[in-house]
Design a protein around this motif. Structure first.
Motif, short mmCIF file in Angstrom:
data_model
loop_
_atom_site.label_atom_id
_atom_site.label_comp_id
_atom_site.label_asym_id
_atom_site.label_seq_id
_atom_site.Cartn_x
_atom_site.Cartn_y
_atom_site.Cartn_z
N GLU A 79 0.90 -1.09 0.08
CA GLU A 79 0.02 0.05 -0.09
C GLU A 79 0.78 1.33 0.00
O GLU A 79 2.00 1.10 0.38
CB GLU A 79 -0.88 -0.06 1.20
CG GLU A 79 -1.98 -1.30 1.04
CD GLU A 79 -2.85 -1.02 2.44
OE1 GLU A 79 -2.74 0.02 3.33
OE2 GLU A 79 -3.96 -2.05 2.50
N THR A 80 0.22 2.36 -0.54
CA THR A 80 1.04 3.66 -0.72
C THR A 80 0.88 4.23 0.81
O THR A 80 0.12 3.83 1.62
CB THR A 80 0.23 4.57 -1.42
OG1 THR A 80 -1.01 4.77 -1.27
CG2 THR A 80 0.55 3.93 -2.98
N GLY A 81 1.99 5.13 0.94
CA GLY A 81 2.03 5.88 2.26
C GLY A 81 3.17 5.92 2.96
O GLY A 81 4.09 4.99 2.96
N GLY A 82 3.38 6.90 3.67
CA GLY A 82 4.51 7.15 4.70
C GLY A 82 5.67 7.91 3.91
O GLY A 82 5.67 8.32 2.78
N ASN A 83 6.83 8.16 4.76
CA ASN A 83 7.82 9.11 4.43
C ASN A 83 9.15 8.12 4.06
O ASN A 83 10.15 8.56 4.13
CB ASN A 83 8.18 10.17 5.35
CG ASN A 83 8.60 9.44 6.61
OD1 ASN A 83 8.63 8.45 6.71
ND2 ASN A 83 8.94 10.52 7.72
N LYS A 84 8.86 6.69 3.86
CA LYS A 84 10.10 5.82 3.39
C LYS A 84 9.62 5.10 2.51
O LYS A 84 8.27 4.78 2.01
CB LYS A 84 10.25 4.96 4.81
CG LYS A 84 11.34 3.83 4.38
CD LYS A 84 11.27 2.75 5.56
CE LYS A 84 12.22 1.61 5.55
NZ LYS A 84 12.13 0.80 6.49
N PHE A 85 10.36 4.80 1.31
CA PHE A 85 10.32 3.89 0.37
C PHE A 85 11.11 2.69 0.62
O PHE A 85 12.37 2.57 0.78
CB PHE A 85 10.63 4.43 -0.92
CG PHE A 85 10.72 3.75 -2.26
CD1 PHE A 85 9.33 3.50 -2.82
CD2 PHE A 85 11.66 2.97 -2.73
CE1 PHE A 85 9.49 2.52 -4.10
CE2 PHE A 85 11.64 2.08 -3.81
CZ PHE A 85 10.37 1.96 -4.42
N SER A 86 10.41 1.54 0.36
CA SER A 86 11.02 0.08 0.52
C SER A 86 10.61 -0.95 -0.68
O SER A 86 9.35 -0.79 -0.72
CB SER A 86 11.09 -0.29 1.75
OG SER A 86 9.98 -0.87 2.22
N ILE A 87 11.40 -1.58 -0.94
CA ILE A 87 10.83 -2.93 -1.98
C ILE A 87 11.81 -4.02 -1.51
O ILE A 87 12.86 -3.70 -1.79
CB ILE A 87 10.75 -2.55 -3.47
CG1 ILE A 87 10.29 -3.55 -4.18
CG2 ILE A 87 11.97 -1.74 -3.95
CD1 ILE A 87 9.81 -3.61 -5.53
N ASN A 88 11.20 -4.82 -1.17
CA ASN A 88 11.91 -6.11 -0.59
C ASN A 88 13.08 -5.50 0.45
O ASN A 88 13.00 -4.94 1.32
CB ASN A 88 12.50 -6.88 -1.90
CG ASN A 88 11.51 -7.53 -2.69
OD1 ASN A 88 10.42 -7.32 -2.16
ND2 ASN A 88 11.65 -8.50 -3.54
N GLU A 89 14.42 -5.85 0.03
CA GLU A 89 15.51 -5.58 0.84
C GLU A 89 16.17 -4.16 0.97
O GLU A 89 16.99 -3.65 1.45
CB GLU A 89 16.46 -6.47 1.12
CG GLU A 89 17.58 -6.57 -0.24
CD GLU A 89 16.97 -7.34 -1.46
OE1 GLU A 89 17.88 -7.63 -2.43
OE2 GLU A 89 15.65 -7.53 -1.43
#
Length: 733
Positions: A699-709
């Protein structure tokens, strides 16, 4: 005629023999110049014509296909879209500002000469390596600044929005940049004009700016390779005046409201020569022209110079007899020249006079019908056997962690935001722009007359075309259409600009032939016919050709402009889906270029049924209000597509992608999209209906971006994404 003069006009011995046969005598210098221009690669397509035959060009919605100034499709409600793309590559390398500016001016005339008011510009740009302090890198940065400045200058002054485009970089373009200009206009279905000259005795009228010596020999220059001698041929580059073209467009659009003319033709490549011969040739007519009556801005001009000058902002009109004064009155109102310089005849010949003396006489049909159609030798490039086995799975497994790879790819100029370029463009003139540069995906404009939206997707991955010219070209068609579909519009037709190297090189001709086959196949399977286009060859310097670049613009229609689908995250807490198969495709990928400095590998065939199913899924689900956004997965794979969407939205998300290989977050498999879903239950019904593979990423949201590790703070990611490109261009690091 001496051999040196013939050679200087790029006429071969075989071609000269054909000229002697057509004329029944030796040509004079003026006639030789006309043959040289009309039989140049740029005007005659003599190397490419063989392969262009067989392009799908018809559909119920296609009103005009290739062969006119621009293509025309029906967009509903009695309205049509008129569009085309053309190249201005060589001039833009020689003089970037004027080369790019006049490229824009030329494509605008191709559209408004059909009776349409131009509503949108786009540009496909290729530059060399812009990073580093070598002279070549500094020159490429100069070219980026000059080209973007020329485009913005002409479009902004004309009052026409530049609403999108694409730009890429590779050392393979160090010696030949590409500047491809696209324009689209709108008019009523029953108010289309064509380029023809017919009706014995009807006057031929020159309108627009005066003729000078600028651009002299431009068509021939554009049909030759670069070397140290001709890189400085600035006199062959036209000088544009957008304010004069604005007046010309308004005068022509006013003229079209009256029943005064038979046909109208832009004076583009080869100037008065091509426009007069093309108008006569389409109608099987003859023509007399009195060249001393042509409005001139320089003293002492000769018939040779007047026929071959490529001065800008000029048109040739075949008028109805008796309407001359009314036409002159319209153009005088707009402070433009309008002079009767000839008349239509039944002779089938072009008769050129200078102060009442016949100085040139050429049969019109034989000039075009006998134009060379070359069957150049083709040979599969040797490099393809060297790179095809070098797939990621076969290569030495690199030890770079995905986190480091992500950070390096994010900083690559292909991923970085190009606001330095597009902020110079006014994208909102006319108040019809819905999606513009920086919004990702297709560009979209509203048509007030019928409340539809026209979406335009521009695409060509040159690395994939280098790896496999046929699949690469097919992917350009598929990817440009996918961009359109992801905006909620139905792709209807394409225009192309086929940029390749030296056709005298059998390996280049093989690439071109394969590219044409890929386009034919994709257009047929995806039901998006070709309605207009351009071929640009001899894009090579000192024997080094560019990567194959068949640039494509797909044009589509959404019947309700209010249902245009965004390409970036819109709200927090929205479910994000990846739709389409991930197959571990790294051939020609940005990952391999950035991490391993390689352009290698083997591409798999395009599954057109799955491609079209993805389009239809998004189009239908969007009509039912199930979607919040949709974006085609592009270079850098899912990781970079999500990262750009996050940066542009201003909030991130924590995403998890199921992968066979951890590096698959960067894979560039085709026919995939990132989709924001409002109603997941109903959306899954659509997925089942269209038989597509999917996974929920998060889901979208927050001030951090992550995908897997891989993870990064949104602030750090945005700082790189929005600021690093301008630092490169301005030499700030």
């Amino acid at each position: 005629m001496d051999k040196e003069t013939i050679k200087a006009h790029k006429i071969s011995d075989e071609e000269y023999s054909k000229i002697l046969e057509i004329l029944g005598r030796e040509p004079n210098l003026l006639e030789l110049g006309v043959f040289s221009a009309m039989w140049s690669e740029h005007c005659s397509y003599k190397s490419s014509k063989k392969y262009l035959n067989g392009f799908p060009t018809k559909a119920p919605w296609v009103i005009q296909g290739p062969g006119e100034n621009a293509g025309v499709i029906d967009i509903g409600g009695g309205m049509v879209a008129v569009f085309k793309m053309e190249s201005h590559n060589h001039p833009s390398y020689i003089e970037p500002f004027q080369g790019a500016a006049t490229g824009v001016g030329g494509i605008l005339r191709d559209v408004f000469t059909m009776g349409a008011r131009v509503e949108a510009n786009m540009n496909s740009l290729r530059f060399g390596d812009i990073k580093g302090n070598e002279a070549v890198n500094r020159y490429q940065r100069y070219l980026v600044k000059g080209v973007s400045g020329g485009i913005s200058h002409y479009g902004n002054c004309m009052g026409i929005p530049t609403i999108g485009g694409e730009i890429s970089f590779d050392s393979g373009f160090n010696g030949n940049i590409l500047v491809n200009a696209f324009a689209l206009g709108i008019c009523k279905k029953d108010e289309i004009f064509y380029g023809r000259a017919e009706g014995i005795g009807n006057p031929v009228i020159y309108v627009g700016s005066k003729t000078g010596r600028d651009g002299l020999g431009g068509a021939v220059m554009a049909s030759d390779s670069f070397n140290e001698e001709n890189k400085s041929l600035r006199p062959t580059v036209q000088v544009g005046d957008p304010f004069a073209e604005k007046l010309l467009m308004e005068a022509c659009l006013e003229l079209f409201k009256h029943d005064y003319i038979i046909g109208i033709q832009d004076m583009g490549a080869a100037g008065l020569t091509s426009s007069s011969f093309e108008m006569s040739g389409r109608s099987g007519s003859g023509m007399k022209m009195y060249l001393d009556k042509v409005p001139m801005r320089e003293e002492g001009m000769t018939p040779y110079e007047l026929m071959l000058s490529e001065s800008q902002e000029r048109m040739l009109i075949c008028a109805k007899k008796g309407c001359e004064d009314k036409i002159k009155e319209i153009f005088a109102k707009w402070d433009l020249d309008a002079e009767v310089i000839g008349e239509v005849t039944s002779s089938g010949k072009m008769e050129l006079f200078w102060h009442n003396e016949l100085v040139g006489e050429i049969p019109i049909d034989p000039l075009s019908e006998a134009a060379p159609v070359l069957d150049r030798p083709t040979k599969k490039p040797a490099y393809l056997d060297e790179i095809k086995l070098d797939n990621l799975q076969c290569a030495t497994i690199n030890t770079m962690k995905n986190q480091e790879a992500f950070e390096r790819i994010l900083k690559d100029e292909h991923i970085l935001n190009k606001s330095f370029v597009y902020d110079q463009y006014d994208a909102n003139i006319g108040t019809n722009t819905i999606k513009q540069p920086g919004h990702l995906g297709a560009s979209v404009m509203r048509v007030k007359e019928n409340n539809c939206a026209i979406a335009m997707g521009m695409e060509c991955n040159t690395r994939m075309n280098f790896v496999n010219p046929k699949i690469g070209a097919a992917l350009a068609v598929a990817s440009s259409g996918r961009k359109v579909a992801m905006s909620g519009a139905t792709p209807l037709a394409i225009t192309d600009c086929l940029n390749y190297g030296n056709p005298e090189n059998p390996e280049v001709m093989w690439q071109f032939a394969q590219g044409c086959e890929g386009i034919k196949e994709a257009c047929k399977e995806l039901n998006t016919p070709v309605v207009s286009g351009n071929v640009s060859l001899y894009n090579d310097t000192d024997g080094v050709s560019i990567q194959p670049t068949p640039a494509i613009v797909s044009v589509g229609v959404n019947e309700d402009y209010t249902k245009t689908l965004p390409s970036v995250f819109q709200n927090e807490n929205t479910a994000v889906y990846l739709v389409g198969d991930t197959k571990g495709i790294f051939a020609g990928s940005l990952y391999r270029k950035v991490v391993e400095d390689k352009i290698t590998g083997t591409l798999v065939e395009v599954d057109y049924k799955k491609e079209r199913a993805l389009w239809d899924l998004v189009i239908s689900a969007n009509k039912d209000g199930l979607l919040e956004f949709a974006n085609s997965v592009g270079i850098g794979g899912v990781a970079m597509t999500l990262a750009k969407m996050s940066c542009n939205a201003g909030f991130g998300g924590e995403f998890k992608m199921l992968c066979d290989d951890s590096r698959d977050i960067f894979d560039e498999s085709y026919s995939r999209a990132i989709i924001g879903v409002k109603d997941e239950a109903k959306f899954k019904e659509y997925l089942h209906k269209f038989g597509l593979v999917w996974q929920r990423l998060g889901e979208t949201g927050g001030n951090k971006f992550s995908i897997n590790e891989v993870s990064m703070s949104l602030d750090d990611m945005k700082d790189i994404y929005f600021n690093d490109f301008v630092k490169i261009i301005k030499d700030e690091k």
